[in-house]
Each structure stands twice: as structure tokens, then as C-alpha cells.
Design a protein around this motif. Structure first.
Motif, short mmCIF file in Angstrom:
data_model
loop_
_atom_site.label_atom_id
_atom_site.label_comp_id
_atom_site.label_asym_id
_atom_site.label_seq_id
_atom_site.Cartn_x
_atom_site.Cartn_y
_atom_site.Cartn_z
N UNK B 342 0.73 -1.32 -0.01
CA UNK B 342 0.07 -0.21 -0.01
C UNK B 342 0.90 1.22 -0.10
N UNK B 343 0.48 2.32 -0.89
CA UNK B 343 1.24 3.42 -0.95
C UNK B 343 0.17 4.72 -1.36
N UNK B 344 0.92 5.55 -1.46
CA UNK B 344 0.31 6.77 -1.87
C UNK B 344 0.96 7.55 -3.23
N UNK B 345 0.09 7.78 -3.95
CA UNK B 345 0.56 8.55 -5.21
C UNK B 345 0.13 9.97 -5.17
N UNK B 346 0.99 11.04 -5.22
CA UNK B 346 0.82 12.12 -5.65
C UNK B 346 1.26 12.70 -6.84
N UNK B 347 0.10 13.25 -7.43
CA UNK B 347 0.06 13.69 -9.03
C UNK B 347 0.01 15.18 -9.13
N UNK B 348 1.14 15.78 -9.41
CA UNK B 348 1.10 17.05 -9.72
C UNK B 348 0.92 17.57 -11.16
N UNK B 349 1.06 18.67 -11.55
CA UNK B 349 0.91 19.22 -13.03
C UNK B 349 1.99 18.31 -13.98
N UNK B 350 3.06 18.46 -13.25
CA UNK B 350 4.47 18.10 -14.33
C UNK B 350 5.04 16.94 -13.81
N UNK B 351 4.41 16.18 -12.68
CA UNK B 351 5.10 14.94 -12.36
C UNK B 351 4.24 14.36 -11.27
N UNK B 352 4.84 12.96 -10.65
CA UNK B 352 4.26 12.41 -9.65
C UNK B 352 5.18 11.81 -8.75
N UNK B 353 4.90 11.36 -7.73
CA UNK B 353 5.54 10.87 -6.50
C UNK B 353 4.66 9.73 -6.01
N UNK B 354 5.51 8.55 -5.94
CA UNK B 354 4.92 7.29 -5.39
C UNK B 354 5.65 7.29 -4.07
N UNK B 355 4.90 6.96 -2.79
CA UNK B 355 5.59 6.76 -1.66
C UNK B 355 4.90 5.31 -1.04
N UNK B 356 6.04 4.56 -0.60
CA UNK B 356 5.13 3.40 0.14
C UNK B 356 6.30 3.03 1.10
N UNK B 357 5.32 2.95 2.56
CA UNK B 357 6.09 2.44 3.48
C UNK B 357 5.70 1.09 3.87
N UNK B 358 6.92 0.14 4.05
CA UNK B 358 6.73 -1.22 4.23
C UNK B 358 7.42 -1.51 5.41
N UNK B 359 7.00 -1.68 6.81
CA UNK B 359 7.84 -1.73 7.86
C UNK B 359 8.75 -0.52 8.08
N UNK B 360 9.93 -0.71 8.23
CA UNK B 360 10.80 0.25 8.30
C UNK B 360 11.37 0.89 7.09
N UNK B 361 10.90 0.21 5.90
CA UNK B 361 11.59 0.62 4.69
C UNK B 361 10.31 1.64 3.98
N UNK B 362 11.18 2.51 3.48
CA UNK B 362 10.41 3.58 2.50
C UNK B 362 10.97 3.75 1.28
N UNK B 363 9.84 3.39 0.29
CA UNK B 363 10.29 3.41 -0.87
C UNK B 363 9.59 4.80 -1.78
N UNK B 364 10.30 5.32 -2.50
CA UNK B 364 10.02 6.46 -3.40
C UNK B 364 10.43 6.20 -4.75
N UNK B 365 9.52 6.63 -5.55
CA UNK B 365 9.62 6.69 -6.92
C UNK B 365 8.85 8.04 -7.53
N UNK B 366 9.74 8.71 -7.95
CA UNK B 366 9.04 9.99 -8.47
C UNK B 366 9.56 10.67 -9.73
N UNK B 367 8.93 11.13 -10.43
CA UNK B 367 9.34 11.70 -11.70
C UNK B 367 8.73 13.00 -12.23
#
Lengths: 196, 404
Positions: B342-367
């Protein structure tokens, strides 16, 4: 980026905080231009954390921590990350036309403060300008309360000549070395400074 | 507290007040400029925190299903124009020269922190927390820091040729380091200059136009530490290229994108080894966007990062006292699931950020910008994230086979 409402609240806070942060930064670095840079950096970083920062109990202290971290981080910045490191003396603000004994002492203090190592100088500013307790200063500086106390004592010993000229000089006080200039060099801005 | 000290403290307070109240030049700090700068920095920031503390529980119910790892089924909203861009470049794992500590003073390996970044298509093998392997890449810079005995911070760094840096005239000679003339750039050990700087900075040109340095902070600047630094410098290994383990594996890069830079942060504090890393992909070399915008960032970090790290890169604590973390985002905010997480996707006009926290691991993919379009927009970004194998924050589980 944050939304318009957040931008407005941020702008309102930042506008009010700038004078105070500039003064703290100036006490740390003794250079108004650099104080502007430090303030700019600290508030720019605050912007990135603005949503969560609004929930902080003592926002001024939080921003002060950022400012201090920015200042201290600069002290250990590598030579290649510096945009300009010069042997030229820093620009000092012109003394006010009048100000009495306190200002005279302040001007002496300005020179004396610069002889303190950066963390010790920061300790002095936190304790005696920002009015932080030993515990608060320790938290901000990331050290023990004992370290804050010892740093404070050493700073006071070093500043004794200025603050209390009648007092006997400490044998252990570091010697002043006003005649030695730092080797200066200029480097290009690093393209890779900072993290992803 | 005796009376004399109390009196001095009062005078100090008064003097500081007077000093700070002096006539200052007009402020050169612009609030609108701050907002612009802050926005740009937010877009660029790869190691970002995000507010996920309580909302994750409802993400699955509300979320958009996303592709399973390695191209599994796509969830709703992933068809049509949002189809991920084809992956064309597989890209060999590149390599670059490295440096490492060959010798450290006793007690240095108790607390250890590597905080490094490198720019360019090359990255490589570090991750030995005791020797601190780090990459060097062209004109970029790399450094490794270790907490020495007590609170001292010992840093070694190298800079590639073409940086334009050199010690100034008048720097104190330090003799030869590895056969090359060396200097104390901030004052020789034992000097008032070094004491005032609260640091020692030893520099030498290890190859034509390329400089190495060993720096000591938070420590005495005396002759004994000067000798210690010379020993560290003499044993500093500036070695051949090797590959760099990272905490994720990417089956294929999105078409047209290449590795622009890598950032690795390793910590060994309180006995636990924890690592974080980020990779930035760009369409052009160097990245067309400036340092603060654009690119496709893949990042894995740890929620164990503490606010008190004195080596914090940003100066701002990553985590607030209430334990929440936060991300900059405007536009829409959508709960998603990516490869079952489970995570969250933040969409802006020129890009987006995906954030997932799994236990103590934090994953980010953004463009953002051109790279956001290149990856296929919102849906492409999610599919790309789902294709990545995430390896956790223990560097022992990381891989050198990062791409392909």
C-alpha cells in the motif's frame, strides 16, 4: 509543491521570521551577506517541510535548529563544494553612530566571537541570545548537556578579556592569532553537490 | 554559579543583543524567491518523507491496483494512453574508480556513516561499513565519513579531474602523501588557524588535476591528530573501478533513460547497519533539468533515520517528534497498491511521486518533466515501480546487479 493556502501561511511565517533568523545567523557568522544566505537556505528547507512543520509545538525553535544545522554543516563542507573561500576579510557592518558602552563592548565581542570554534560560537548564541536552556541547546546541537556546559565554560573563558577586562587571564585560554590569514582558494561550484 | 560568572553572562547577553541590533543592510531574502526555490527543491528531493502514518490502512480498500512485479496484471486505470513506455535500454552495471580507508584509528568502527553522492553514468562498490568504499566519477565528488573515537568526524574524499579546485598559495606544506606534495589547507596542526577552523584539512593531488582530501572535524587540531591524518592519507586507497551494490533491482530502464547519479547513505549506529540509496535517471547527459528539477528518482530509505543525525544532509530533521513524516505534494493524492504494498501517489501538473512505507522501509519513485512523460506518466510510473525488486535496508542484502 505545497498548495496555495500552505504557501500563504508559509509566506506569512517566513516574512515574520526573517529579521530574527538574520540576527541569529549574523551572530553566528558575522557577515550580513552570509547571514542572508543562511537564512535563505534555512527557510527554503523549511518550505519543503512546511506541512508537517506547522504542527510543531515550537516552530521558531524548529526553524532555529534548521538554521544552526545549515551553519554547522557549512563548517565541514569540503573545499570542492565551496563556491568561494577567500583570504579576504569578511565584510563587517559599519558601527552605529552611537550606542554607548554596550555597543562598544558588542563590537569587541564581534571580533572575539570569531575566535571561537563554530560549535562553541553556536553554543554561545543559543544560550545567551536565543535564551535556550542547557537541555534545549544540547538537543539542537546533538550533544550531551555536559558538552554544552563545558563548551559554554570554555567560551566564557575565551571571551573573558572582552566581557570582563579586569579579570585575570586564564592560563589555558587559547592564544589569539590575529595576524595569520587563511590560505584562500576559489573553486567552481560542484555539479554533484547535494543528494538526490 | 558564582557572582562573577553571572555578571559575565549578563554582559554577554547585553552585548549579543546590541550586536544583533546593529544597523543591518536591507535583507536580501525574498519570500517569493524562497517559495520558488522551495518548490524546485521539493521536486528534486529524492530522499523524501511522506505522511503515511495512519492512512495506509484504508489504502487497500480505496486504492488503485497496480501491476504485479515484472509486468504482471495491470489494475484499473492502467490502460489506454497511460500505458508504460516500452523499456529499451537494459544498461550494463557501470563502474567507476573508488576510494577506501586503508587504516583508521582505533575506535573508528564503532559508529560509522557513509554519506555520498556521485554524478554521472558510473557508480560502484562501496558498502563495506568498515572500509567505506565510495565511488568517484569524473568531475563529480565523493566522500565518506566515519565517526572516530569520541565525537570526531573523519572524512576522506576525492574529486575527479576538471573540478578547478586547488589549495591556495600559502597553504602549509604537509610533506609528501603517497609520493605527491600535500598541504594543510586550513592551517597546519597545532596552529591558531586550524584551531579557529576547528578542523584539519589535508589535500594532495593524487593524479593530474584530481585532488584528494582527508579532513578532521570535532577534534583537537593538534600535532598528534595531524600525524594520525597523515597515516590515514598515506593508506587511503584510490582504487580501480568496481560495481556498487544498491537496495533495488531494475529489470530494465524506461526507454531513453540513463543513470545520471546515485546517492548512498549508510549508517552503523547503535549496532545496526542501515542503508539508503537513490538513483536518478535522466533522458540526457547531463540531465537537462537543473539540479533541482526533473529526472526519475528511485529511492529506498529507512524510517529509522533519526532527527538527531548531525550528518543530516538537509539540515532539517527527517522525522518530527510526533513520528509523522511528510512529503511535499499538491494536486491529487491517491491511495494505491503496488506489488501488494500500500502506498500513495501524489500527482502534480508536471510529475508524480509514489511513496510506500513497508515496515521500516520507505520506497519512493518520483518523476517530473520530460522524464515523467518518458516513463509514461502516472500509470507508467506505477508500472515501473512495480517492476522493481526492493531489497530492504540491510546492505548485506543489496545487489550489484542493479539493472537487467
Amino acid at each position: 509543491m505545497i498548495g496555495t493556502d500552505d504557501d500563504q501561511t508559509y509566506a506569512q511565517y517566513a516574512a515574520g521570521a526573517i529579521p530574527r533568523l538574520r540576527r541569529i545567523a549574523y551572530l553566528l557568522c558575522q557577515d550580513w551577506h552570509r547571514a542572508d544566505d543562511l537564512t535563505q537556505s534555512a527557510l527554503a528547507r523549511l518550505y519543503r517541510y512546511w506541512r508537517r512543520a506547522q504542527g510543531v509545538e515550537n516552530l521558531d525553535a524548529y526553524v532555529g535548529t534548521i538554521l544552526l544545522n545549515v551553519f554547522l554543516a557549512e563548517q565541514r563542507t569540503h573545499w570542492w563544494k565551496a563556491t568561494s573561500v577567500s583570504a579576504e576579510p569578511r565584510e563587517l557592518a559599519a558601527p552605529a553612530a552611537s550606542g554607548g558602552a554596550a555597543l562598544d563592548q558588542a563590537l569587541d565581542l564581534r571580533a572575539a566571537l570569531m575566535t571561537l570554534p563554530p560549535r562553541r560560537r553556536a553554543t554561545v548564541v543559543l544560550r545567551y541570545y536565543c535564551d535556550y536552556s542547557v537541555e534545549q541547546a544540547a538537543q539542537v546541537l546533538g550533544c550531551s548537556t555536559g558538552t554544552v556546559k563545558s563548551q559554554t565554560a570554555k567560551a566564557l573563558a575565551q571571551l573573558r578579556d572582552v566581557l570582563d577586562p579586569s579579570a585575570p587571564t586564564d592560563e589555558g585560554a587559547p592564544a589569539r592569532d590575529p595576524g595569520v590569514s587563511e590560505p584562500g582558494f576559489r573553486v567552481q561550484p560542484s555539479v554533484s553537490e547535494g543528494t538526490l | 554559579m558564582n557572582e562573577q560568572t553571572h555578571s559575565m553572562e549578563q554582559r554577554l547577553e547585553a552585548a549579543l543583543e546590541a550586536l544583533a541590533a546593529q544597523d543591518a543592510p536591507p535583507a536580501a531574502v525574498s519570500v517569493s524567491g524562497l517559495i520558488e526555490t522551495g518548490r524546485a527543491a521539493r521536486r528534486r528531493r529524492g530522499r523524501v518523507a511522506i505522511t503515511l502514518s495512519t492512512a495506509l490502512a484504508v489504502c487497500a480498500a480505496l486504492g488503485v491496483g497496480v501491476a504485479a512485479e515484472n509486468g504482471g496484471e495491470h489494475g484499473p486505470g492502467q490502460t489506454g494512453s497511460g500505458t508504460p513506455s516500452p523499456t529499451a535500454s537494459v544498461g550494463a552495471d557501470p563502474a567507476a574508480p573508488i576510494i577506501a580507508f586503508g587504516w583508521l584509528p582505533a575506535g573508528s568502527d564503532g559508529e560509522y556513516e557513509v554519506d555520498q553522492s556521485a554524478t554521472g553514468p558510473d557508480y560502484l562498490k562501496p558498502v563495506d561499513l568498515k572500509t567505506g568504499w565510495i565511488p568517484l566519477d569524473g568531475p563529480g565528488t565523493s566522500e565518506v565519513q566515519v565517526w572516530g573515537p569520541g565525537a570526531q568526524i573523519l572524512t576522506a574524499g576525492v574529486q575527479g579531474a576538471g573540478s578547478g579546485a586547488s589549495p591556495g598559495h600559502g597553504a602549509a606544506s604537509a610533506g609528501l602523501v603517497q609520493g605527491h606534495p600535500a598541504w594543510w589547507a586550513g592551517g597546519a596542526p597545532g596552529s591558531a588557524s586550524a584551531a579557529r577552523n576547528e578542523s584539519l584539512d589535508l589535500q594532495w593531488q593524487y593524479a593530474p588535476g584530481a585532488w584528494a582530501t582527508v579532513m578532521l572535524n570535532n577534534a583537537k587540531t593538534d600535532s598528534a591528530n595531524g600525524l594520525m591524518m597523515l597515516r590515514v592519507a598515506q593508506s587511503l586507497v584510490i582504487g580501480p573501478a568496481d560495481r556498487n551494490p544498491l537496495p533495488f533491482r531494475i529489470p530494465a530502464l524506461p526507454a531513453g533513460l540513463h543513470v545520471d547519479s546515485v546517492s548512498i547513505d549508510l549508517r552503523q549506529r547503535t549496532g545496526a547497519r542501515v542503508g539508503a540509496a537513490a538513483l536518478r535517471l535522466c533522458l540526457t547527459s547531463p540531465c537537462a533539468a537543473n539540479d533541482e528539477t526533473g529526472g526519475l528518482v528511485i529511492s529506498q530509505s529507512s524510517t529509522l533515520w533519526t532527527a538527531n543525525s548531525s550528518l543530516a544532509v538537509d539540515g532539517a530533521p527527517d522525522v518530527l517528534p510526533n513520528g509523522n513524516v511528510d512529503i511535499a505534494a499538491d494536486g491529487s493524492e491517491t491511495p494505491v497498491t503496488v506489488d501488494g504494498r500500500a502506498g500513495r501517489l501524489y500527482v502534480q501538473g508536471t510529475g508524480a511521486t509514489l511513496l510506500i512505507t513497508d515496515g521500516t522501509t520507505r520506497i519512493l519513485v518520483q518523476a517530473a518533466g520530460a522524464e515523467y512523460r518518458a516513463v509514461g506518466g502516472r500509470t507508467g510510473l506505477l508500472a515501473f515501480a512495480a517492476s522493481i525488486a526492493w531489497l530492504g535496508t540491510d546492505p548485506a542484502h543489496w545487489t550489484t546487479q542493479v539493472i537487467g
